[in-house]
Design a protein around this motif. Structure first.
Motif: not given
Length: 150
Positions: A111-119
């Protein structure tokens, strides 16, 4: 740049399926230790702990017993041996309840397309925390719609 895999450990309300507590960790960290770091909540609607095999250890079982929780943590299969039939049946019964937690993660991803790309873990923790809040808000609205139509 260093790639970091993270995990979202959640404690949900069994009755309403709200995320009550959560913790974000590096994926390399042991899952089992997270159980003793405040995920369990005595004010939850049930004192039973449903979790996968990563959370089963003698230390966790003792901790849950001393804290008054009932363990329904999946049992592991012995290395290079077939799983006994009674343990298979027990794990299957536990999976029926445990899937409620998996639905939380599936909902967040679809539903939220949760894909996390962070530093860094701090930014990842913030993004996961916001995703958990969004999930709870969406869940509340869903439950509210059901109660008004019933």
């Amino acid at each position: 740049m260093l790639a970091l895999s993270v995990q979202d450990h959640v404690s949900i309300d069994r009755k309403y399926r709200f995320i009550r507590k959560w913790k974000t960790t590096d994926a390399a960290a042991s899952d089992g230790a997270r159980l003793r770091e405040g995920l369990l909540d005595k004010t939850n609607t049930a004192s039973t702990v449903w979790a996968d095999t990563a959370y089963r250890s003698k230390t966790n079982e003792d901790f849950m017993d001393k804290q008054g929780f009932v363990s329904k943590v999946h049992r592991k299969k012995q290395h290079l041996k077939p799983m006994p039939r009674h343990i298979q049946r027990s794990n299957a019964g536990k999976s029926v309840i445990r899937t409620r937690v998996e639905h939380v993660f599936a909902d967040q991803k679809s539903q939220t397309g949760l894909f996390i790309r962070t530093v860094g873990i701090t930014r990842a923790t913030m993004r996961i925390g916001l995703a958990n809040i969004v999930y709870n808000m969406r869940r509340f609205l869903f439950l509210q719609r059901i109660s008004t139509t019933a």
